[in-house]
Design a protein around this motif. Structure first.
Motif, PDB file in Angstrom:
ATOM      1  N   TYR A 155       0.837  -1.207   0.000  1.00 50.04           N
ATOM      2  CA  TYR A 155       0.000   0.000   0.000  1.00 50.04           C
ATOM      3  C   TYR A 155       0.867   1.250   0.000  1.00 50.04           C
ATOM      4  O   TYR A 155       0.557   2.229  -0.678  1.00 50.04           O
ATOM      5  N   GLN A 156       1.949   1.208   0.753  1.00 46.61           N
ATOM      6  CA  GLN A 156       2.801   2.382   0.831  1.00 46.61           C
ATOM      7  C   GLN A 156       3.677   2.514  -0.411  1.00 46.61           C
ATOM      8  O   GLN A 156       3.749   3.586  -1.007  1.00 46.61           O
ATOM      9  N   ARG A 157       4.321   1.443  -0.813  1.00 44.72           N
ATOM     10  CA  ARG A 157       5.264   1.500  -1.937  1.00 44.72           C
ATOM     11  C   ARG A 157       4.573   1.696  -3.279  1.00 44.72           C
ATOM     12  O   ARG A 157       5.003   2.504  -4.101  1.00 44.72           O
ATOM     13  N   LYS A 158       3.530   0.954  -3.526  1.00 45.29           N
ATOM     14  CA  LYS A 158       2.877   0.968  -4.836  1.00 45.29           C
ATOM     15  C   LYS A 158       1.816   2.059  -4.961  1.00 45.29           C
ATOM     16  O   LYS A 158       1.643   2.647  -6.025  1.00 45.29           O
ATOM     17  N   HIS A 159       1.112   2.314  -3.862  1.00 51.63           N
ATOM     18  CA  HIS A 159      -0.015   3.243  -3.915  1.00 51.63           C
ATOM     19  C   HIS A 159       0.260   4.577  -3.228  1.00 51.63           C
ATOM     20  O   HIS A 159      -0.598   5.452  -3.243  1.00 51.63           O
ATOM     21  N   GLY A 160       1.438   4.722  -2.606  1.00 55.34           N
ATOM     22  CA  GLY A 160       1.831   5.989  -2.000  1.00 55.34           C
ATOM     23  C   GLY A 160       1.057   6.382  -0.759  1.00 55.34           C
ATOM     24  O   GLY A 160       1.016   7.563  -0.408  1.00 55.34           O
ATOM     25  N   LEU A 161       0.456   5.419  -0.075  1.00 56.94           N
ATOM     26  CA  LEU A 161      -0.330   5.719   1.122  1.00 56.94           C
ATOM     27  C   LEU A 161       0.604   5.905   2.316  1.00 56.94           C
ATOM     28  O   LEU A 161       1.374   4.998   2.637  1.00 56.94           O
ATOM     29  N   ALA A 180      -5.142   7.034   5.321  1.00 59.88           N
ATOM     30  CA  ALA A 180      -5.046   6.560   3.938  1.00 59.88           C
ATOM     31  C   ALA A 180      -4.864   5.043   3.886  1.00 59.88           C
ATOM     32  O   ALA A 180      -5.511   4.353   3.081  1.00 59.88           O
ATOM     33  N   ILE A 181      -4.010   4.522   4.742  1.00 61.21           N
ATOM     34  CA  ILE A 181      -3.729   3.077   4.751  1.00 61.21           C
ATOM     35  C   ILE A 181      -4.956   2.294   5.206  1.00 61.21           C
ATOM     36  O   ILE A 181      -5.358   1.318   4.574  1.00 61.21           O
ATOM     37  N   VAL A 182      -5.567   2.727   6.300  1.00 58.59           N
ATOM     38  CA  VAL A 182      -6.723   2.000   6.836  1.00 58.59           C
ATOM     39  C   VAL A 182      -7.924   2.114   5.896  1.00 58.59           C
ATOM     40  O   VAL A 182      -8.686   1.156   5.756  1.00 58.59           O
TER      41      VAL A 182
END
Length: 141
Positions: free
Chosen positions: A59-65, A70-72
């Motif tokens: 989620y962080q690496r690919k989607h920039g969250l 944003a993550i939840v």
């Protein structure tokens, strides 16, 4: 008083990751709808925790969250969750203030996130620190 075992704990999938045929998680047991129709099952809690951590890292690496919200919001969409309550629980569980950017590639940050999600998904359940730490370590490899 004994605690009822949640589905996530029983499946060794404490993040309640949905089964997807395309995913080939380390330690994932063969899909058997007679045992569990919707969610993955794992051979060990550590491998289930690893999958949870790997998903968050994606989620962080690919989607920039980068924020808890944003993550939840991606992890637990509002169509089946009280996402606002989930965000508050993770913020409380991790100690991160609303809107603060987090770096999930840091061991302690990912561990705090994973711990908070497991508690929320599994009615307050907490794995022993050694189990949680090993699962997070595997996620970061």
């Amino acid at each position: 008083m004994s605690r009822i075992e949640t589905r996530g704990v029983r499946n060794r999938n404490p993040g309640n990751l949905d089964y997807r045929a395309a995913n080939r998680w380390q330690g994932q047991l063969p899909h058997n709808p007679a045992v569990e129709a919707r969610f993955c099952r794992f051979d060990t809690a550590e491998n289930g925790i690893r999958a949870l951590g790997k998903t968050l890292l994606t989620y962080q690496r690919k989607h920039g969250l980068k924020t808890v919200k944003a993550i939840v919001n991606r992890w637990a969409p509002g169509v089946e969750n009280d996402t606002d309550a989930y965000v508050r629980a993770v913020e409380l569980g991790t100690g991160f203030a609303p809107g603060v950017d987090v770096d999930l590639t840091e061991f302690e940050v990912l561990k705090a996130f994973v711990r908070a999600i497991i508690r929320h998904e599994n009615a307050g359940y907490a794995y022993p620190d050694a189990v949680l730490s090993e699962g997070v370590r595997r996620a970061l490899l």
